[in-house]
Design a protein around this motif. Structure first.
Motif, PDB file in Angstrom:
ATOM      1  N   ALA A   1       0.793  -1.193   0.045  1.00 23.87           N
ATOM      2  CA  ALA A   1      -0.023   0.056   0.094  1.00 23.87           C
ATOM      3  C   ALA A   1       0.900   1.356  -0.132  1.00 23.87           C
ATOM      4  CB  ALA A   1      -0.933  -0.010   1.181  1.00 23.87           C
ATOM      5  N   THR A   2       1.983   1.197   0.928  1.00 18.59           N
ATOM      6  CA  THR A   2       2.885   2.303   0.831  1.00 18.59           C
ATOM      7  C   THR A   2       3.496   2.293  -0.553  1.00 18.59           C
ATOM      8  OG1 THR A   2       3.330   2.073   3.277  1.00 18.59           O
ATOM      9  CG2 THR A   2       4.726   3.381   2.066  1.00 18.59           C
ATOM     10  N   LYS A   3       3.782   1.334  -1.091  1.00 22.75           N
ATOM     11  CA  LYS A   3       4.806   1.544  -2.606  1.00 22.75           C
ATOM     12  C   LYS A   3       3.706   2.273  -3.425  1.00 22.75           C
ATOM     13  CE  LYS A   3       7.992  -2.432  -1.696  1.00 22.75           C
ATOM     14  NZ  LYS A   3       8.273  -3.821  -2.179  1.00 22.75           N
ATOM     15  N   GLU A   4       2.322   1.722  -3.315  1.00 23.68           N
ATOM     16  CA  GLU A   4       1.631   2.276  -4.346  1.00 23.68           C
ATOM     17  C   GLU A   4       1.454   3.850  -4.074  1.00 23.68           C
ATOM     18  OE1 GLU A   4      -1.609   2.406  -7.143  1.00 23.68           O
ATOM     19  OE2 GLU A   4       0.272   1.167  -6.960  1.00 23.68           O
ATOM     20  N   LEU A   5       1.451   4.264  -2.919  1.00 23.81           N
ATOM     21  CA  LEU A   5       1.343   5.718  -2.660  1.00 23.81           C
ATOM     22  C   LEU A   5       2.560   6.443  -3.283  1.00 23.81           C
ATOM     23  CD1 LEU A   5      -0.049   7.924  -0.948  1.00 23.81           C
ATOM     24  CD2 LEU A   5       1.549   7.593   0.860  1.00 23.81           C
ATOM     25  N   PHE A   6       3.694   5.693  -3.403  1.00 22.47           N
ATOM     26  CA  PHE A   6       5.089   6.362  -3.665  1.00 22.47           C
ATOM     27  C   PHE A   6       4.655   6.548  -5.366  1.00 22.47           C
ATOM     28  CE2 PHE A   6       8.115   3.903  -0.644  1.00 22.47           C
ATOM     29  CZ  PHE A   6       7.394   4.772   0.266  1.00 22.47           C
ATOM     30  N   THR A   7       4.029   5.950  -5.997  1.00 18.64           N
ATOM     31  CA  THR A   7       3.810   6.276  -7.526  1.00 18.64           C
ATOM     32  C   THR A   7       2.587   6.831  -8.012  1.00 18.64           C
ATOM     33  OG1 THR A   7       2.708   3.949  -7.775  1.00 18.64           O
ATOM     34  CG2 THR A   7       5.020   3.971  -7.530  1.00 18.64           C
ATOM     35  N   LEU A   8       1.781   7.346  -7.112  1.00 23.74           N
ATOM     36  CA  LEU A   8       0.519   8.092  -7.595  1.00 23.74           C
ATOM     37  C   LEU A   8       0.749   9.557  -8.193  1.00 23.74           C
ATOM     38  CD1 LEU A   8      -1.891   6.404  -5.040  1.00 23.74           C
ATOM     39  CD2 LEU A   8      -1.585   5.805  -7.420  1.00 23.74           C
ATOM     40  N   LYS A   9       1.680   9.803  -9.143  1.00 28.08           N
ATOM     41  CA  LYS A   9       2.008  11.118  -9.195  1.00 28.08           C
ATOM     42  C   LYS A   9       0.989  11.823 -10.149  1.00 28.08           C
ATOM     43  CE  LYS A   9       4.862   9.717 -13.380  1.00 28.08           C
ATOM     44  NZ  LYS A   9       6.199   9.612 -13.698  1.00 28.08           N
ATOM     45  N   ASP A  10       0.085  11.216 -10.858  1.00 27.59           N
ATOM     46  CA  ASP A  10      -1.112  11.787 -11.436  1.00 27.59           C
ATOM     47  C   ASP A  10      -1.896  12.338 -10.604  1.00 27.59           C
ATOM     48  OD1 ASP A  10       0.195  11.093 -13.665  1.00 27.59           O
ATOM     49  OD2 ASP A  10      -1.339   9.260 -14.168  1.00 27.59           O
ATOM     50  N   TYR A  11      -2.063  11.728  -9.119  1.00 28.46           N
ATOM     51  CA  TYR A  11      -3.073  12.453  -8.144  1.00 28.46           C
ATOM     52  C   TYR A  11      -2.326  12.994  -6.794  1.00 28.46           C
ATOM     53  CZ  TYR A  11      -5.343   9.108 -10.797  1.00 28.46           C
ATOM     54  OH  TYR A  11      -5.854   7.992 -12.008  1.00 28.46           O
ATOM     55  N   ILE A  12      -1.234  12.745  -6.752  1.00 27.03           N
ATOM     56  CA  ILE A  12      -0.557  13.250  -5.655  1.00 27.03           C
ATOM     57  C   ILE A  12       0.634  14.363  -6.010  1.00 27.03           C
ATOM     58  CG2 ILE A  12       0.805  12.875  -3.235  1.00 27.03           C
ATOM     59  CD1 ILE A  12      -0.368  10.190  -3.350  1.00 27.03           C
ATOM     60  N   ASP A  13       0.650  15.335  -5.517  1.00 36.20           N
ATOM     61  CA  ASP A  13       1.777  16.422  -5.963  1.00 36.20           C
ATOM     62  C   ASP A  13       3.173  16.627  -5.311  1.00 36.20           C
ATOM     63  OD1 ASP A  13      -0.019  18.116  -7.853  1.00 36.20           O
ATOM     64  OD2 ASP A  13      -1.169  17.885  -6.083  1.00 36.20           O
ATOM     65  N   VAL A  14       3.082  16.045  -3.831  1.00 31.90           N
ATOM     66  CA  VAL A  14       4.432  15.845  -3.176  1.00 31.90           C
ATOM     67  C   VAL A  14       4.287  14.927  -2.212  1.00 31.90           C
ATOM     68  CG1 VAL A  14       3.615  17.815  -1.638  1.00 31.90           C
ATOM     69  CG2 VAL A  14       6.122  17.287  -1.931  1.00 31.90           C
ATOM     70  N   LEU A  15       5.396  14.164  -1.763  1.00 30.26           N
ATOM     71  CA  LEU A  15       5.436  13.398  -0.481  1.00 30.26           C
ATOM     72  C   LEU A  15       6.312  14.015   0.443  1.00 30.26           C
ATOM     73  CD1 LEU A  15       5.844   9.891  -2.305  1.00 30.26           C
ATOM     74  CD2 LEU A  15       3.692  10.540  -0.883  1.00 30.26           C
ATOM     75  N   ILE A  16       5.732  13.921   1.661  1.00 33.18           N
ATOM     76  CA  ILE A  16       6.654  14.233   2.700  1.00 33.18           C
ATOM     77  C   ILE A  16       6.815  13.112   3.817  1.00 33.18           C
ATOM     78  CG2 ILE A  16       6.823  16.022   4.513  1.00 33.18           C
ATOM     79  CD1 ILE A  16       5.045  17.923   3.028  1.00 33.18           C
ATOM     80  N   PRO A  17       8.146  12.502   3.789  1.00 29.39           N
ATOM     81  CA  PRO A  17       8.489  11.536   5.046  1.00 29.39           C
ATOM     82  C   PRO A  17       8.765  12.173   6.254  1.00 29.39           C
ATOM     83  CG  PRO A  17      10.327  11.801   3.519  1.00 29.39           C
ATOM     84  CD  PRO A  17       9.405  12.717   3.033  1.00 29.39           C
ATOM     85  N   ARG A  18       8.520  11.727   7.486  1.00 33.07           N
ATOM     86  CA  ARG A  18       8.841  12.165   8.461  1.00 33.07           C
ATOM     87  C   ARG A  18       9.074  11.141   9.561  1.00 33.07           C
ATOM     88  NH1 ARG A  18       6.058  17.232  11.956  1.00 33.07           N
ATOM     89  NH2 ARG A  18       7.167  17.051  13.783  1.00 33.07           N
ATOM     90  N   GLY A  19      10.535  10.840   9.717  1.00 32.65           N
ATOM     91  CA  GLY A  19      10.602   9.665  10.645  1.00 32.65           C
ATOM     92  C   GLY A  19      12.271   9.603  10.663  1.00 32.65           C
ATOM     93  N   GLY A  20      12.277   8.211  10.833  1.00 36.17           N
ATOM     94  CA  GLY A  20      13.877   7.874  10.947  1.00 36.17           C
ATOM     95  C   GLY A  20      14.628   7.549   9.489  1.00 36.17           C
ATOM     96  N   ALA A  21      15.922   7.415   9.552  1.00 34.71           N
ATOM     97  CA  ALA A  21      16.559   7.422   8.203  1.00 34.71           C
ATOM     98  C   ALA A  21      16.150   6.118   7.442  1.00 34.71           C
ATOM     99  CB  ALA A  21      18.002   7.086   8.445  1.00 34.71           C
ATOM    100  N   SER A  22      15.665   5.081   7.565  1.00 31.07           N
ATOM    101  CA  SER A  22      15.162   4.009   6.805  1.00 31.07           C
ATOM    102  C   SER A  22      13.762   4.695   6.333  1.00 31.07           C
ATOM    103  CB  SER A  22      14.974   2.789   7.742  1.00 31.07           C
ATOM    104  OG  SER A  22      14.067   3.005   8.624  1.00 31.07           O
ATOM    105  N   LEU A  23      13.138   5.185   6.898  1.00 33.55           N
ATOM    106  CA  LEU A  23      11.777   5.473   6.272  1.00 33.55           C
ATOM    107  C   LEU A  23      12.108   6.608   5.332  1.00 33.55           C
ATOM    108  CD1 LEU A  23       8.683   5.786   6.179  1.00 33.55           C
ATOM    109  CD2 LEU A  23       8.939   7.763   8.063  1.00 33.55           C
ATOM    110  N   ILE A  24      12.971   7.821   5.602  1.00 33.36           N
ATOM    111  CA  ILE A  24      13.063   8.734   4.782  1.00 33.36           C
ATOM    112  C   ILE A  24      13.927   8.392   3.164  1.00 33.36           C
ATOM    113  CG2 ILE A  24      14.455  10.805   4.534  1.00 33.36           C
ATOM    114  CD1 ILE A  24      14.080  11.387   7.375  1.00 33.36           C
ATOM    115  N   ASN A  25      14.839   7.093   3.579  1.00 37.31           N
ATOM    116  CA  ASN A  25      15.506   6.807   2.327  1.00 37.31           C
ATOM    117  C   ASN A  25      14.734   5.737   1.642  1.00 37.31           C
ATOM    118  OD1 ASN A  25      18.027   7.862   3.296  1.00 37.31           O
ATOM    119  ND2 ASN A  25      18.699   6.272   4.372  1.00 37.31           N
ATOM    120  N   ALA A  26      13.542   5.164   2.078  1.00 39.10           N
ATOM    121  CA  ALA A  26      12.869   4.341   1.570  1.00 39.10           C
ATOM    122  C   ALA A  26      11.972   5.123   0.706  1.00 39.10           C
ATOM    123  CB  ALA A  26      12.135   3.612   2.310  1.00 39.10           C
TER     124      ALA A  26
END
Length: 420
Positions: free
Chosen positions: A191-216
């Motif tokens: 579900a998270t991976k799908e969120l990463f790719t929905l550029k037709d509907y989402i204008d920007v992603l903002i990750p907030r957390g540890g290094a592993s989350l941000i890097n992912a």
């Protein structure tokens, strides 16, 4: 739930958010503020429901043996929920960032040009065990005319679901569609991976957390990312540092809230100052039960200090642990920060103005301090109002990201038949 169902659900949520974003972006300041105030009231009215949901998450955390710092970030109380509500009221008081004319000019042919601020559209927020982010991000998104899709960590799932339900209860009484605030409840990584790719509907992603989350997010998203950074923050105590200032700043920056990203994780100390004030440092570390990882000089001087390994210089402890490095010059301190820093927040304590100026000019970070604690790297503390995160990148926004960071620009041209 199958992979196809995951994708269908997340995509549908994104479609709904995009449709709602158009409505939110056209609302007046008064209509947006009214919604924020109603959400605040609703949070207070339903705080017991939120706390019951939070207790379920805390019980799971206790069973899984989560660390104390993690549990502190996860835990809610009546006071914390009321603080969330008050934060929304403060956002409502802030100036609306939308519709500002940033610049205007007229071309030689008479064409009039205006550059104005407009909403980003749909914001995807991906974060870990901080239920407060659910409220803060929602408030900032709506005030700046955006819709938001929230993807919180699984450890706070029940708390976040409850908070979003309360938000929806409030939005149903306003002109903001409830679909403007979407929450992805699936804990499946797909579900998270799908969120990463929905550029037709989402204008920007903002990750907030540890290094592993941000890097992912940074490494896998096709949607543009506003990168927030890990906080391996440094405090450099110069040879000419005032002792009282240095001690007070170190104590505040390390012990006030050790589990947050603007806490100091490494203190770099000039050898001369270290030798003169060693007894004070030993007393300080003992008083606050701070575990010290140090270089050779530190280990031979401070009882119970352990030798720092390479990873310690880059570690974001988020606890009462600290790395201590001794240096012979400000240049050596700057070089250490350049190698291990995360461009978040760096501080120097010194009474030498030239040394301070050199540090402030040469260190590359979003926020720099002279004779002050790094704990001020916070949207509220610096006067931005609430923040959606602290950007350590250099494009679009850097440092604490408040309302202005959630806008973009539009150019408006007005003519009288001009052609090119």
């Amino acid at each position: 739930m199958s992979l196809t169902e995951h994708k269908s659900t997340v995509k549908n949520q994104a479609i709904l958010a995009k449709k709602a974003a158009k409505t939110v972006g056209l609302l007046s300041t008064e209509e947006k503020n009214e919604a924020l105030l109603l959400i605040a009231d609703q949070l207070e009215a339903e705080y017991e429901t939120i706390l019951r949901a939070n207790e379920q998450d805390l019980q799971v955390g206790r069973e899984k043996g989560y660390e104390a710092a993690f549990m502190d970030r996860l835990a809610l109380s009546k006071e914390r929920v009321y603080d969330f509500a008050e934060g929304l009221r403060q956002v409502a008081k802030l100036e609306d960032p939308i519709g500002h004319i940033l610049s205007s000019w007229t071309l030689e042919n008479g064409l009039e040009v205006q550059k104005i601020t407009v909403p980003l559209g749909v914001i995807g927020m991906i974060y870990e065990a901080r239920p407060n982010v659910t409220v803060d991000a929602t408030g900032l998104a709506l005030k700046s005319g955006n819709a938001i899709i929230l993807k919180g960590g699984s450890s706070a799932l029940t708390s976040n679901k409850s908070i979003v339900e309360v938000i929806h209860h409030a939005l149903n009484k306003t002109k903001i569609p409830a679909n403007a605030v979407q929450f992805i409840s699936s804990t499946d990584r797909e579900a998270t991976k799908e969120l990463f790719t929905l550029k037709d509907y989402i204008d920007v992603l903002i990750p907030r957390g540890g290094a592993s989350l941000i890097n992912a997010v940074v490494n896998n998203a096709t949607v543009p990312v506003l990168e927030t950074g890990v906080g391996n923050c440094h405090l450099y105590i110069d040879a000419k540092a005032d002792v009282e200032k240095a001690v007070n700043i170190l104590v505040n920056a390390k012990t006030d809230r050790p589990a947050v990203c603007n806490t100091v994780e490494t203190v770099i100390i000039h050898e001369d100052w270290f030798r003169k004030n060693l007894h004070i440092l030993i007393k300080l570390f003992n008083k606050y039960s701070i575990k010290v990882h140090g270089d050779t000089i530190v280990v031979s001087s401070i009882p119970e200090a352990i030798e720092a390994e390479e990873d310690d210089w880059a570690n974001e402890y988020l606890s009462l642990e600290i790395a201590v490095k001794t240096v012979s010059s400000v240049d050596e301190a700057i070089a250490h920060i350049e190698k291990y820093g995360t461009k978040h927040s760096e501080a120097i304590v010194t009474e030498d103005k030239e040394t301070a100026l050199k540090f402030m000019r040469e260190v590359d970070a979003s926020s720099l301090y002279h004779n002050a604690s790094t704990r001020f790297t916070d949207g509220g503390a610096l006067g931005f109002g609430a923040e959606i995160g602290i950007s350590t990148q250099k494009l679009h926004a850097r440092g604490p990201m408040g309302l202005q960071a959630l806008t973009t620009v539009k150019h408006l041209m007005s003519g009288n038949g001009q052609i090119r």
